[in-house]
Design a protein around this motif. Structure first.
Motif, PDB file in Angstrom:
ATOM      1  N   TYR A   3      37.553 -14.025 -13.267  1.00  0.00           N
ATOM      2  CA  TYR A   3      37.584 -15.317 -13.847  1.00  0.00           C
ATOM      3  C   TYR A   3      36.258 -16.286 -13.160  1.00  0.00           C
ATOM      4  O   TYR A   3      35.525 -16.712 -13.906  1.00  0.00           O
ATOM      5  N   SER A   4      36.202 -16.268 -11.782  1.00  0.00           N
ATOM      6  CA  SER A   4      35.292 -17.122 -11.197  1.00  0.00           C
ATOM      7  C   SER A   4      33.923 -16.541 -11.627  1.00  0.00           C
ATOM      8  O   SER A   4      33.065 -17.403 -11.604  1.00  0.00           O
ATOM      9  N   GLY A   5      33.742 -15.466 -11.740  1.00  0.00           N
ATOM     10  CA  GLY A   5      32.443 -14.716 -12.387  1.00  0.00           C
ATOM     11  C   GLY A   5      32.278 -14.772 -13.562  1.00  0.00           C
ATOM     12  O   GLY A   5      31.193 -13.874 -14.344  1.00  0.00           O
ATOM     13  N   GLY A   6      32.862 -15.551 -14.719  1.00  0.00           N
ATOM     14  CA  GLY A   6      32.737 -15.605 -15.893  1.00  0.00           C
ATOM     15  C   GLY A   6      33.521 -14.773 -16.929  1.00  0.00           C
ATOM     16  O   GLY A   6      33.387 -15.033 -17.908  1.00  0.00           O
ATOM     17  N   CYS A   7      34.378 -14.070 -16.318  1.00  0.00           N
ATOM     18  CA  CYS A   7      35.066 -12.965 -17.451  1.00  0.00           C
ATOM     19  C   CYS A   7      35.921 -13.762 -18.180  1.00  0.00           C
ATOM     20  O   CYS A   7      36.841 -14.693 -17.368  1.00  0.00           O
ATOM     21  N   ARG A   8      36.240 -13.940 -19.369  1.00  0.00           N
ATOM     22  CA  ARG A   8      37.104 -14.858 -20.303  1.00  0.00           C
ATOM     23  C   ARG A   8      38.088 -14.025 -21.148  1.00  0.00           C
ATOM     24  O   ARG A   8      39.035 -14.345 -21.603  1.00  0.00           O
ATOM     25  N   LYS A   9      37.742 -12.607 -21.355  1.00  0.00           N
ATOM     26  CA  LYS A   9      38.518 -11.705 -22.185  1.00  0.00           C
ATOM     27  C   LYS A   9      38.397 -10.525 -21.972  1.00  0.00           C
ATOM     28  O   LYS A   9      37.276  -9.910 -21.625  1.00  0.00           O
ATOM     29  N   ILE A  10      39.437  -9.773 -21.726  1.00  0.00           N
ATOM     30  CA  ILE A  10      39.557  -8.255 -21.513  1.00  0.00           C
ATOM     31  C   ILE A  10      40.241  -7.322 -22.721  1.00  0.00           C
ATOM     32  O   ILE A  10      41.237  -7.760 -22.943  1.00  0.00           O
ATOM     33  N   GLN A  11      39.634  -6.602 -23.026  1.00  0.00           N
ATOM     34  CA  GLN A  11      40.171  -5.622 -24.158  1.00  0.00           C
ATOM     35  C   GLN A  11      40.782  -4.436 -23.627  1.00  0.00           C
ATOM     36  O   GLN A  11      40.136  -3.743 -22.984  1.00  0.00           O
ATOM     37  N   PHE A  12      42.065  -4.271 -23.562  1.00  0.00           N
ATOM     38  CA  PHE A  12      42.684  -3.105 -22.950  1.00  0.00           C
ATOM     39  C   PHE A  12      43.116  -1.931 -23.954  1.00  0.00           C
ATOM     40  O   PHE A  12      43.660  -2.254 -24.968  1.00  0.00           O
ATOM     41  N   GLY A  13      42.736  -0.752 -23.817  1.00  0.00           N
ATOM     42  CA  GLY A  13      43.386   0.327 -24.611  1.00  0.00           C
ATOM     43  C   GLY A  13      44.948   0.752 -24.109  1.00  0.00           C
ATOM     44  O   GLY A  13      45.190   1.447 -23.474  1.00  0.00           O
ATOM     45  N   LEU A  14      45.706  -0.021 -24.819  1.00  0.00           N
ATOM     46  CA  LEU A  14      47.064   0.138 -24.721  1.00  0.00           C
ATOM     47  C   LEU A  14      47.684   1.426 -25.009  1.00  0.00           C
ATOM     48  O   LEU A  14      48.342   2.192 -24.326  1.00  0.00           O
ATOM     49  N   VAL A  45      54.792   9.084 -24.506  1.00  0.00           N
ATOM     50  CA  VAL A  45      53.480   9.321 -25.330  1.00  0.00           C
ATOM     51  C   VAL A  45      52.228   9.108 -24.793  1.00  0.00           C
ATOM     52  O   VAL A  45      51.158   9.898 -24.968  1.00  0.00           O
ATOM     53  N   LEU A  46      52.146   8.355 -23.554  1.00  0.00           N
ATOM     54  CA  LEU A  46      51.095   8.054 -22.637  1.00  0.00           C
ATOM     55  C   LEU A  46      50.574   9.469 -22.059  1.00  0.00           C
ATOM     56  O   LEU A  46      49.451   9.696 -22.107  1.00  0.00           O
ATOM     57  N   ASP A  47      51.523  10.026 -21.564  1.00  0.00           N
ATOM     58  CA  ASP A  47      51.212  11.335 -20.889  1.00  0.00           C
ATOM     59  C   ASP A  47      50.821  12.127 -22.016  1.00  0.00           C
ATOM     60  O   ASP A  47      50.102  13.112 -21.498  1.00  0.00           O
ATOM     61  N   LEU A  48      51.450  12.195 -23.235  1.00  0.00           N
ATOM     62  CA  LEU A  48      51.083  13.018 -24.105  1.00  0.00           C
ATOM     63  C   LEU A  48      49.573  12.946 -24.485  1.00  0.00           C
ATOM     64  O   LEU A  48      48.882  13.972 -24.771  1.00  0.00           O
ATOM     65  N   MET A  49      49.076  11.836 -24.461  1.00  0.00           N
ATOM     66  CA  MET A  49      47.880  11.329 -24.852  1.00  0.00           C
ATOM     67  C   MET A  49      46.861  11.770 -23.518  1.00  0.00           C
ATOM     68  O   MET A  49      45.617  11.643 -23.768  1.00  0.00           O
ATOM     69  N   ARG A  50      47.365  12.064 -22.495  1.00  0.00           N
ATOM     70  CA  ARG A  50      46.588  12.263 -21.375  1.00  0.00           C
ATOM     71  C   ARG A  50      45.887  11.007 -20.718  1.00  0.00           C
ATOM     72  O   ARG A  50      44.725  11.188 -20.399  1.00  0.00           O
ATOM     73  N   LYS A  51      46.461   9.977 -21.156  1.00  0.00           N
ATOM     74  CA  LYS A  51      45.871   8.625 -20.728  1.00  0.00           C
ATOM     75  C   LYS A  51      45.745   8.204 -19.016  1.00  0.00           C
ATOM     76  O   LYS A  51      44.911   7.414 -18.606  1.00  0.00           O
ATOM     77  N   ASP A  52      46.420   9.226 -18.374  1.00  0.00           N
ATOM     78  CA  ASP A  52      46.403   8.599 -16.873  1.00  0.00           C
ATOM     79  C   ASP A  52      46.861   7.087 -16.554  1.00  0.00           C
ATOM     80  O   ASP A  52      46.171   6.656 -15.595  1.00  0.00           O
ATOM     81  N   THR A  53      47.825   6.817 -17.405  1.00  0.00           N
ATOM     82  CA  THR A  53      48.216   5.311 -17.117  1.00  0.00           C
ATOM     83  C   THR A  53      49.789   5.520 -16.774  1.00  0.00           C
ATOM     84  O   THR A  53      50.603   6.133 -17.583  1.00  0.00           O
ATOM     85  N   LYS A  54      50.208   4.688 -16.073  1.00  0.00           N
ATOM     86  CA  LYS A  54      51.553   4.538 -15.339  1.00  0.00           C
ATOM     87  C   LYS A  54      52.312   3.004 -16.289  1.00  0.00           C
ATOM     88  O   LYS A  54      51.245   2.264 -16.260  1.00  0.00           O
ATOM     89  N   ILE A  55      53.146   3.211 -16.943  1.00  0.00           N
ATOM     90  CA  ILE A  55      53.641   2.286 -17.817  1.00  0.00           C
ATOM     91  C   ILE A  55      53.949   0.850 -16.935  1.00  0.00           C
ATOM     92  O   ILE A  55      53.736  -0.185 -17.306  1.00  0.00           O
ATOM     93  N   GLU A  56      54.220   1.175 -15.438  1.00  0.00           N
ATOM     94  CA  GLU A  56      54.425   0.044 -14.649  1.00  0.00           C
ATOM     95  C   GLU A  56      53.281  -0.573 -14.224  1.00  0.00           C
ATOM     96  O   GLU A  56      53.255  -1.836 -13.607  1.00  0.00           O
ATOM     97  N   TRP A  57      51.921  -0.095 -14.779  1.00  0.00           N
ATOM     98  CA  TRP A  57      50.816  -0.925 -14.431  1.00  0.00           C
ATOM     99  C   TRP A  57      50.643  -2.036 -15.454  1.00  0.00           C
ATOM    100  O   TRP A  57      49.842  -2.958 -14.928  1.00  0.00           O
ATOM    101  N   ILE A  58      51.177  -1.724 -16.473  1.00  0.00           N
ATOM    102  CA  ILE A  58      50.674  -2.543 -17.863  1.00  0.00           C
ATOM    103  C   ILE A  58      50.970  -4.118 -17.895  1.00  0.00           C
ATOM    104  O   ILE A  58      50.171  -4.902 -17.836  1.00  0.00           O
ATOM    105  N   GLU A  59      52.376  -4.335 -17.616  1.00  0.00           N
ATOM    106  CA  GLU A  59      52.843  -5.837 -17.616  1.00  0.00           C
ATOM    107  C   GLU A  59      52.055  -6.620 -16.405  1.00  0.00           C
ATOM    108  O   GLU A  59      51.735  -7.783 -16.554  1.00  0.00           O
ATOM    109  N   PRO A  60      52.299  -6.004 -15.282  1.00  0.00           N
ATOM    110  CA  PRO A  60      51.657  -6.756 -14.184  1.00  0.00           C
ATOM    111  C   PRO A  60      50.144  -7.056 -14.264  1.00  0.00           C
ATOM    112  O   PRO A  60      49.558  -8.241 -13.947  1.00  0.00           O
ATOM    113  N   THR A  61      49.331  -6.144 -14.871  1.00  0.00           N
ATOM    114  CA  THR A  61      47.951  -6.235 -15.102  1.00  0.00           C
ATOM    115  C   THR A  61      47.910  -7.422 -15.942  1.00  0.00           C
ATOM    116  O   THR A  61      47.106  -8.482 -16.044  1.00  0.00           O
TER     117      THR A  61
END
Length: 231
Positions: free
Chosen positions: A36-47, A54-70
């Motif tokens: 934010y200090s460096g100008g970032c005002r919006k981030i688009q995430f591929g949820l 389903v995420l594992d089947l997609m091979r997203k390499d994403t853990k569901i516990e990362w999503i809400e804290p992010t």
């Protein structure tokens, strides 16, 4: 992202920017403050989905516990988000699809109510099977059968039959019903009526973001933004 934000902040440049990325445990509150200090005002995430299976089947390499804290780290820093997701990935059930829809609604409610952020958005559509994707190459692994079709140079998608979860037609119905009234599937006893033309207006989240950047030229508190249909 950190290097870009740090360089902009260090040099005092008046830049505002947004980006597309994936969920990661790197998005701590401190990291997002740097962005934010460096100008970032919006981030688009591929949820894509808020279901680990389903995420594992997609091979997203994403853990569901990362999503809400992010997302919470972004909100706390003053960074809005856009959440991309799909309905009807092979074997996804209707309840799994609705879990994702409910999650995104809850996150945007938190952004709006707890952080006064009306710029966070979401976008979704029914799954489409692209040629040369892993589903196209290994249909049996995803419980689908590809429909034979005439090869066309510009045809990059394939129709298919699903043998588990939502069919393409059912996925399209969920998307259409939810787009018609975002509350109809989740709060049937408290349906909010939209204007006659609301379902025909497509809102461009980039326009909203760019309007915000142009208007602020400094602090978020001075932001005045106008939502307009994409032309």
């Amino acid at each position: 992202m950190r290097n870009l934000a740090s360089a902009i902040a260090t040099q005092g440049l008046p830049y505002r920017w947004y980006c597309e990325t994936r969920f990661s445990p790197v998005f701590t509150e401190q990291f997002c403050q740097v962005l934010y200090s460096g100008g970032c005002r919006k981030i688009q995430f591929g949820l894509e989905s808020h279901n680990q299976r389903v995420l594992d089947l997609m091979r997203k390499d994403t853990k569901i516990e990362w999503i809400e804290p992010t997302l919470l780290s972004c909100f706390k820093a003053g960074i809005s988000v856009h959440l991309f997701f799909m309905v009807g990935f092979p074997t996804e059930t209707e309840e799994e699809a609705l879990t994702t829809i409910r999650f995104t609604k809850r996150m945007l409610d938190i952004a709006s109510i707890d952080f006064n952020d009306s710029f966070s958005t979401r976008g979704w559509s029914a799954f489409s099977l692209d040629k040369d994707s892993d589903v196209w190459k290994r249909p049996d692994a995803y419980r689908v059968t590809l429909t034979p079709c005439v090869e066309e140079d510009l045809n990059i998608q394939s129709t298919y039959t699903s043998h588990a979860g939502l069919t393409p037609q059912q996925a399209a119905k969920v998307v259409a019903q939810y787009n018609l009234n975002p509350f109809s599937l989740l709060e049937p006893t408290d349906v909010i009526q939209f204007s006659e033309n609301s379902m025909n207006v497509v809102i461009c989240e980039e326009y909203e973001f760019l309007s915000r950047c142009r208007a602020t030229r400094g602090t978020l508190e001075k932001c005045v933004s106008t939502i307009a249909p994409c032309m």
